[in-house]
Write an enzyme that holds these catalytic residues in place. Sequence first.
Site, PDB file in Angstrom:
ATOM      1  CG  MET A  14      -1.985  -1.097   1.174  1.00  0.00           C
ATOM      2  SD  MET A  14      -2.999  -1.172   2.670  1.00  0.00           S
ATOM      3  CE  MET A  14      -1.865  -2.012   3.810  1.00  0.00           C
ATOM      4  CG  LEU A  15       2.278   4.806  -3.177  1.00  0.00           C
ATOM      5  CD1 LEU A  15       3.571   4.032  -3.442  1.00  0.00           C
ATOM      6  CD2 LEU A  15       1.744   5.403  -4.476  1.00  0.00           C
ATOM      7  CB  CYS A  95      -1.471   0.150  -9.302  1.00  0.00           C
ATOM      8  SG  CYS A  95      -1.683   1.883  -8.814  1.00  0.00           S
ATOM      9  CE  LYS A 134      -2.489  -6.972  -4.279  1.00  0.00           C
ATOM     10  NZ  LYS A 134      -3.456  -6.044  -4.904  1.00  0.00           N
ATOM     11  CG  HIS A 166      -8.049  -6.079  -5.810  1.00  0.00           C
ATOM     12  ND1 HIS A 166      -7.574  -4.816  -5.541  1.00  0.00           N
ATOM     13  CD2 HIS A 166      -9.316  -6.114  -5.322  1.00  0.00           C
ATOM     14  CE1 HIS A 166      -8.516  -4.118  -4.918  1.00  0.00           C
ATOM     15  NE2 HIS A 166      -9.580  -4.887  -4.778  1.00  0.00           N
ATOM     16  CG  ASN A 206      -5.917  -7.604  -2.249  1.00  0.00           C
ATOM     17  OD1 ASN A 206      -5.705  -6.750  -3.090  1.00  0.00           O
ATOM     18  ND2 ASN A 206      -6.032  -7.308  -0.977  1.00  0.00           N
ATOM     19  N   GLY A 207      -8.953  -8.138  -1.355  1.00  0.00           N
ATOM     20  CA  GLY A 207     -10.099  -7.274  -1.568  1.00  0.00           C
ATOM     21  C   GLY A 207     -11.213  -7.479  -0.557  1.00  0.00           C
ATOM     22  N   GLY A 208     -11.449  -6.466   0.282  1.00  0.00           N
ATOM     23  CA  GLY A 208     -12.613  -6.469   1.158  1.00  0.00           C
ATOM     24  C   GLY A 208     -12.553  -7.341   2.391  1.00  0.00           C
ATOM     25  N   GLY A 228      -5.390  -5.694   3.053  1.00  0.00           N
ATOM     26  CA  GLY A 228      -4.805  -4.373   2.903  1.00  0.00           C
ATOM     27  C   GLY A 228      -5.225  -3.426   4.003  1.00  0.00           C
TER      28      GLY A 228
END
Length: 326
Positions: A14-15, A95, A134, A166, A206-208, A228
Amino acid sequence: MPSPLNRTFSVAPMLDWTDRHYRYFARLMSKEALLYTEMVTTGAILHGKGDYLAYNQEEHPLALQLGGSDPKDLATCAKLAEARGYDEVNINVGCPSDRVQNGRFGACLMAEPKLVAECVDAMRQQVSVPVTVKTRIGIDEQDSYGFLTDFVETVSAAGCDTFIIHARKAWLQGLSPKENREIPPLDYERVYQLKRDYPQLSISINGGVTSIEQAKTHLAQLDGVMVGREAYQNPYILASVDTELCGKPAVVSSREEVIGKLLPYIGKHLADGGRLNHISRHIIGLYQGLPGSRAWRRHLSENAHKPGAGIEVIENAIKAMELTTN
């Protein structure tokens, strides 16, 4: 066969969030979680003035996520990463930001699976650590299951045996990166289907995901779960990973124990000329959901950025929290 790294639970790149200070903090709560760096572009590593590969040895197991699309540059960076001791090198194909698209990497690469395969092949020729990808389940109007499987088949043929998916598609135009993490609907079943159709591959989702219980549901179908925002905004969730998901002993028994272990690291950072808020910003969510958490957050937010702020700010934040709960 998929790599021997334990992929049961990982923390997403995560940036501006998963820097080396956050990762050190995270490792205090879990030995088993696989940690990822923020995305680092090949250009920054090859031409930037800073050391973009720096990390603390305590962070292992640790993966470097690269942003780029030039096979030669990615291979060079992968080789540098392996030499520095990274346990995995990951390519960002997820991204959706404009800046990333302008650099021809991130989610837009889903439309160029042959190029991603060339990148994977070039990297694998240079390193022995895992090279992983990813990605999303689709982009724009290209969001059929066939589009996803074509991508996975092409890239896996180049030797990539590990994919982190994701479970949302990305809209390359019209949505911000934040909106792309929230607006496109989640489709977990599509990722489950991918694992059923390609059982030889390691597939993480990944996600939620916001709880250990949700992670368990996914792990009944998949090889791994990547979390995340929840792992950042409610970081003590990591303290349950080793016992609940990996069958290993707990690393810590309380949030106070985490703070106690973090203080020497903060002290060294300050002694080296660093600022308190470089680290304190990552621990604001440590008491998420508990009585007094607001007082903790407020004290850190109002005081940690001040010149000369030291460890006493952390200690006073704990006192402020205790005052509101007694």
